[in-house]
Design a protein around this motif. Structure first.
Motif, short mmCIF file in Angstrom:
data_model
loop_
_atom_site.label_atom_id
_atom_site.label_comp_id
_atom_site.label_asym_id
_atom_site.label_seq_id
_atom_site.Cartn_x
_atom_site.Cartn_y
_atom_site.Cartn_z
N GLY A 97 44.21 24.97 -39.19
CA GLY A 97 42.97 25.89 -38.77
C GLY A 97 41.68 25.10 -38.19
O GLY A 97 40.93 25.84 -37.50
N VAL A 98 41.69 23.66 -38.29
CA VAL A 98 40.79 23.05 -37.96
C VAL A 98 40.54 22.61 -36.41
O VAL A 98 39.57 22.67 -35.85
N SER A 99 41.75 22.19 -35.91
CA SER A 99 41.81 22.05 -34.55
C SER A 99 43.15 22.54 -34.11
O SER A 99 43.93 22.79 -34.77
N HIS A 100 43.15 22.77 -32.62
CA HIS A 100 44.34 23.39 -32.00
C HIS A 100 45.10 22.32 -31.39
O HIS A 100 44.93 21.36 -30.57
N ASN A 101 46.52 22.44 -31.57
CA ASN A 101 47.40 21.40 -30.97
C ASN A 101 48.62 22.12 -30.91
O ASN A 101 49.03 23.33 -31.82
N SER A 102 49.78 21.84 -30.20
CA SER A 102 51.15 22.46 -30.05
C SER A 102 52.03 22.43 -31.48
O SER A 102 53.10 23.26 -31.45
N LEU A 103 51.77 21.64 -32.29
CA LEU A 103 52.61 21.44 -33.38
C LEU A 103 52.28 22.64 -34.52
O LEU A 103 53.11 23.01 -35.39
N ASP A 146 56.44 16.97 -20.82
CA ASP A 146 56.18 15.59 -20.06
C ASP A 146 54.98 14.83 -20.70
O ASP A 146 53.95 15.56 -21.12
N GLN A 147 54.97 13.67 -20.67
CA GLN A 147 53.73 12.93 -21.28
C GLN A 147 52.68 13.09 -20.23
O GLN A 147 52.71 12.42 -19.29
N PRO A 148 51.43 13.28 -20.75
CA PRO A 148 50.47 13.30 -19.66
C PRO A 148 49.72 11.94 -19.40
O PRO A 148 49.94 11.11 -20.20
N ASP A 149 49.21 11.51 -18.12
CA ASP A 149 48.67 10.27 -18.13
C ASP A 149 47.56 9.67 -18.56
O ASP A 149 47.49 8.67 -19.11
N ASN A 150 46.67 10.77 -18.67
CA ASN A 150 45.29 10.15 -18.81
C ASN A 150 44.67 10.64 -20.51
O ASN A 150 43.56 10.65 -20.54
N ARG A 151 45.65 11.44 -20.97
CA ARG A 151 45.23 11.72 -22.43
C ARG A 151 46.36 11.70 -23.43
O ARG A 151 47.50 12.00 -22.86
N PRO A 152 46.11 11.71 -24.79
CA PRO A 152 47.20 12.02 -25.57
C PRO A 152 47.74 13.49 -25.08
O PRO A 152 47.33 14.47 -24.86
N PRO A 153 49.21 13.47 -25.78
CA PRO A 153 49.98 14.85 -25.24
C PRO A 153 49.39 15.93 -26.23
O PRO A 153 48.58 15.51 -27.42
N ASN A 154 49.70 17.14 -26.16
CA ASN A 154 49.07 18.24 -27.04
C ASN A 154 49.68 18.45 -28.37
O ASN A 154 49.41 19.40 -29.07
N THR A 155 50.77 17.43 -28.70
CA THR A 155 51.55 17.44 -29.94
C THR A 155 50.54 16.90 -30.89
O THR A 155 50.92 16.49 -32.13
N LEU A 156 49.50 16.02 -30.19
CA LEU A 156 48.84 15.31 -31.27
C LEU A 156 47.99 16.15 -32.16
O LEU A 156 47.28 16.98 -31.85
#
Ligand code: ZN
Length: 218
Positions: A67-73, A83-93
């Motif tokens: 509930g604290v932050s939002h990510n795809s996991l 796919d792995q984005p180039d300029n930031r961590p993936p949204n599974t972080l």
């Protein structure tokens, strides 16, 4: 008698660490977390494998994390990026996840007179997760020692291994098939070889192919 605690998830990396710990310590314990992850099936795999390994597993509920932050996991409404984005961590972080896991693990370890804690993080096949880096682990080790006035030793046996070397380690430990067919690494929660298309499956399967090729070539 040496004792160790493994931060466990039922995935490829932490399962390899679980058996690495059994080889290197007399008595091994495991800790896993329900943090509101999409696929609670991971925890069933963790229970099943810990049971086969004869390692007592404690599961902590910290689902407040989702509930604290939002990510795809943890958020079903966000798609896992393919796919792995180039300029930031993936949204599974999941921000802060390893710090929280290791902090809870350390509290549990001290309560059970354990100094050695094993985690499967690594930076060789780095997916852009800042809390998988060696620098962070070293820093947290010092912080945990200071915060609880206790000597911890955080072990990261996979820190410098790429995925194919992690498969080799599993093979050397005699658990190649167990890791291949029973662990869950897939971001869509499919056991074994998984969906084959999410970033986690791609990395795992590429490493597996490389390992199998090098094993054939002797
Ligand atoms: Zn997958």
């Amino acid at each position: 008698m040496s004792k160790a605690l493994v931060v466990y998830s039922g995935g490829q990396d932490s399962t390899t660490c679980l058996f690495w710990a059994k080889k290197n310590f007399d008595e091994v314990f495991a800790i896993a977390f329900n943090y509101g992850q999409r696929h609670i099936i991971e925890l069933s795999a963790a229970k099943k494998i810990a049971n086969q390994a004869d390692v007592p597993l404690t599961i902590f509920n910290i689902d407040i994390l989702s509930g604290v932050s939002h990510n795809s996991l943890t958020d079903q409404a966000i798609e896992v990026e393919s796919d792995q984005p180039d300029n930031r961590p993936p949204n599974t972080l999941v921000e802060g996840r390893n710090m929280l896991f290791l902090t809870y693990a350390a509290i549990f370890a001290k309560a059970n007179s354990i100094h050695d804690i094993i985690t499967g993080v690594g930076q060789a096949d780095y997916s852009g997760y800042p809390d998988c880096r060696n620098e962070f682990i070293q820093s947290l080790n010092q912080t945990l020692n200071l915060s609880m006035d206790y000597e911890y030793c955080l072990h990261t046996p996979l820190m410098w291994l790429d995925k194919s070397e992690i498969w080799k380690l599993a093979d050397d430990l005699g658990i190649f098939d167990l890791v291949r067919y029973q662990t869950i690494t897939c971001y869509h929660g499919i056991p074994g070889e998984g969906c084959g298309t999410c970033p986690s499956c791609k990395l795992r399967n590429k490493g597996l192919l490389n390992f199998l090729k090098s094993r054939e070539n002797g």
